[in-house]
Write an enzyme that holds these catalytic residues in place. Structure first.
Site, PDB file in Angstrom:
ATOM      1  CB  ALA A  29      59.732  11.331  46.114  1.00  0.00           C
ATOM      2  CE1 TYR A  30      56.427  17.158  49.642  1.00  0.00           C
ATOM      3  CE2 TYR A  30      57.431  15.166  50.500  1.00  0.00           C
ATOM      4  CZ  TYR A  30      56.400  16.084  50.486  1.00  0.00           C
ATOM      5  OH  TYR A  30      55.329  15.896  51.320  1.00  0.00           O
ATOM      6  CG  LEU A  31      58.767  15.908  41.694  1.00  0.00           C
ATOM      7  CD1 LEU A  31      57.800  16.093  40.544  1.00  0.00           C
ATOM      8  CD2 LEU A  31      59.758  14.800  41.402  1.00  0.00           C
ATOM      9  CB  THR A  82      64.612  17.173  46.095  1.00  0.00           C
ATOM     10  OG1 THR A  82      64.780  17.770  44.823  1.00  0.00           O
ATOM     11  CG2 THR A  82      65.521  17.836  47.101  1.00  0.00           C
ATOM     12  CG  ASN A 144      54.636  13.441  54.771  1.00  0.00           C
ATOM     13  OD1 ASN A 144      55.032  12.365  55.183  1.00  0.00           O
ATOM     14  ND2 ASN A 144      53.393  13.841  54.944  1.00  0.00           N
TER      15      ASN A 144
END
Length: 161
Positions: A29-31, A82, A144
């Protein structure tokens, strides 16, 4: 800092399955994402984890900083994400000495299948396996980070597997 040089392709056939050397389950996942960089947390088979910072892609190259982190920290960081968590099975496939990563996405991202090859130079020559479809290097819709924020592009229709 490492420079990542990669080319990405849709997968348009299943012949690669016979050449799989190893596979791993990935959750990431993306922070943070922005025009200049992204920050990602990734867990692999729930036995190792990394925090990765990447610069924005410039064609097929970008700066990459990657650090191992404790698994429990990674699991907590996933909750601070996020966008959506991306889940995929990554298969390592070697073709004529070239190492390919074939990602088979699951959940909301199925039936997306993407193959990537990391290169030493932008002009490095490699043999293109017959199971590759269209090249998507530089197509931000299939990064991604973009998938996590916006999902599959409208009208996406898989070709192949």
């Amino acid at each position: 800092m490492a420079i990542e040089i990669e080319r990405r392709f849709f997968v348009a056939g299943a012949e690669w399955l016979d050449a799989v050397e190893t596979s791993a389950w990935i959750r990431q996942a993306y922070l943070a994402t922005g025009p200049a960089s992204s920050v990602r947390v990734r867990l692999q088979d729930d036995i190792c984890a990394w925090l990765t910072i990447k610069s924005a892609a410039s064609e097929m190259t970008r700066a990459e900083f990657e650090y191992p982190i404790p698994i429990d920290d990674a699991k907590e960081l996933l909750e601070l994400r996020t966008g959506a968590i991306i889940e995929k099975r990554r298969h390592i496939v070697v073709v004529k000495g070239a190492r390919w990563e074939v990602d088979v996405f699951s959940g909301d991202f199925a039936p997306l299948v993407i193959a990537e090859i990391e290169l030493k130079t932008k002009d490095q020559i490699f043999i293109r396996p017959n199971w590759l479809g269209d090249e998507i290097t530089g197509d931000a819709r299939f990064s991604n980070a973009s998938l996590s924020l916006y999902g599959l592009p409208e009208g996406f229709a898989p070709s192949g597997v």
